[in-house]
Design a protein around this motif. Structure first.
Motif, short mmCIF file in Angstrom:
data_model
loop_
_atom_site.label_atom_id
_atom_site.label_comp_id
_atom_site.label_asym_id
_atom_site.label_seq_id
_atom_site.Cartn_x
_atom_site.Cartn_y
_atom_site.Cartn_z
N GLU A 115 -0.36 12.40 7.19
CA GLU A 115 -0.87 11.79 5.97
C GLU A 115 0.27 11.53 4.99
N VAL A 116 0.02 10.66 4.01
CA VAL A 116 1.08 10.26 3.09
C VAL A 116 0.98 10.96 1.73
N ALA A 117 0.21 12.06 1.65
CA ALA A 117 0.15 12.86 0.43
C ALA A 117 1.07 14.06 0.60
N THR A 128 -5.86 12.35 -3.19
CA THR A 128 -6.33 12.09 -1.83
C THR A 128 -7.78 11.62 -1.78
N GLU A 129 -8.38 11.34 -2.93
CA GLU A 129 -9.79 10.91 -2.96
C GLU A 129 -9.97 9.51 -3.54
N ALA A 131 -9.76 5.26 -3.84
CA ALA A 131 -10.33 4.22 -2.97
C ALA A 131 -9.38 3.73 -1.90
N GLY A 132 -8.07 3.91 -2.08
CA GLY A 132 -7.12 3.42 -1.09
C GLY A 132 -6.63 4.47 -0.13
N TYR A 133 -7.12 5.72 -0.26
CA TYR A 133 -6.56 6.78 0.58
C TYR A 133 -7.31 6.90 1.90
N ASN A 134 -6.56 7.14 2.97
CA ASN A 134 -7.13 7.34 4.30
C ASN A 134 -6.47 8.57 4.91
N GLY A 135 -7.27 9.54 5.28
CA GLY A 135 -6.74 10.77 5.87
C GLY A 135 -6.49 10.70 7.36
N GLY A 281 -6.00 1.60 -3.90
CA GLY A 281 -5.86 2.58 -4.97
C GLY A 281 -4.58 3.36 -4.83
N TYR A 282 -4.27 4.13 -5.89
CA TYR A 282 -3.08 4.98 -5.87
C TYR A 282 -3.40 6.33 -6.49
N GLY A 283 -2.60 7.34 -6.12
CA GLY A 283 -2.78 8.67 -6.65
C GLY A 283 -1.44 9.29 -7.02
#
Length: 321
Positions: A115-117, A128-129, A131-135, A281-283
């Motif tokens: 993952e990228v987090a 990690t929640e 709209a653009g995040y994918n686990g 999205g971004y976090g």
């Protein structure tokens, strides 16, 4: 007031068997959060936040050197007898042949990808929640979430295969079969890891699960590296579903920085759907380690979930035991 006593390590002896270990760990979080359109939506009002999680890790070893054990996450574990009883629980056997795991665990695709987090995290998981995040879970959890995975590593190379079967009533869907590979390159103080995974199934027309019937396929790849105080990663996942509205390509990128007590991270992702509006999205997260398992954490996320704006932030203290 509730009082919780956590024992970090307990040793349990069984008659006629080698000593087994039961490790109890946990974490607690407290602070404030504000979420509008986010997974933990509270309507955009700033409120108090608290969460407690306890994990049990049970391990043992046979006289012949075969390792075995189980993991139980009390925050996610379902009640016996309900359809989600497999959540938060997995059992494993490990030896020179590799590791066999059954339960709430990653399929081969998710196992292979990174993952990228990175780094600090936040009490509300804002980074990690969005709209653009994918686990990278691929098709995991399409059925009951109980996954059987075999993985084997030799040197810097690893391989895994997995299966999740449909055990719902009156349904004849094919198992979700997965295959994954990963490899880590070492360049002195720097490392680069690559992974690739694949999953597929055929959902039966009579499915009672509310899932599009037909062929489903997912393939993904990731690359990540550590360079001194920095980490960076890139992931790609494509899902081919029976309907265009559920078929998408996803790309995610993330960076992290950690030095002394300070850690920072940022990630961005977008879903490009074959039909309908896209999501992105971004976090962001920042943390300061107080020592002894406690850290101050700040998180923020912003995104567009197929035409619906969302944003969230949280601030508080995370405690690990």
């Amino acid at each position: 007031m509730k009082k919780v006593l956590l024992t970090s390590t307990a040793l349990v002896a069984f008659a006629g068997a080698a000593q087994a270990e039961v490790l109890i760990t946990g974490n607690a979080e407290m602070g404030i959060y504000n979420s509008d359109g986010h997974a933990n939506d509270n309507g955009g009002d700033t409120e108090f936040f608290q969460d407690v999680d306890v994990d049990f890790t049970l391990t043992g070893e046979t006289d012949g050197g075969l390792a075995f054990g189980a993991n139980v996450d009390l925050d996610e574990a379902g009640n016996l007898g309900d359809e989600d009883e497999n959540q938060g629980v997995d059992v494993f056997i490990s030896g020179s042949f590799g590791t066999l795991t059954l339960g709430d665990t990653d399929g081969a695709l998710d196992w292979a990808l990174t993952e990228v987090a990175f780094n600090s995290g936040s009490i509300n998981d804002d980074e990690t929640e969005h709209a653009g995040y994918n686990g990278n879970s691929g098709l995991d959890g399409t059925f009951d979430g109980q996954i059987l995975r075999y993985d084997y590593s030799f040197g810097d190379f690893g391989v895994a295969v997995s299966a999740e079967i449909d055990d719902s009533d009156d349904n004849d869907s094919d198992p979700i079969l997965g295959l994954g590979f990963k490899y880590q390159f070492d360049f002195g103080a720097n490392t680069v890891g690559v992974g690739i995974g694949y999953q597929a199934t055929d959902i039966d027309d009579s499915t009672p699960l509310g899932i599009d019937s037909g062929d489903w396929e997912a393939i993904g790849a990731s690359i990540n590296g550590g360079f001194g105080d920095f980490q960076a990663g890139l992931s790609f996942l494509t899902v081919d579903a029976p309907t265009d509205v559920n078929s998408y390509d996803h790309i995610g990128v993330g960076v992290g920085f950690s030095s002394g007590a300070i850690s920072l991270s940022a990630n961005y992702g977008e879903f490009d759907y074959d039909a309908g509006e896209d999501s992105d999205g971004y976090g962001l997260s920042a943390g300061y380690d107080l020592g002894g398992g406690a850290a101050i954490q700040l998180g923020y996320a912003n995104g567009d979930e197929r035409g619906t704006d969302e944003d969230s932030f949280s601030f508080g203290v995370s405690m690990s035991f």
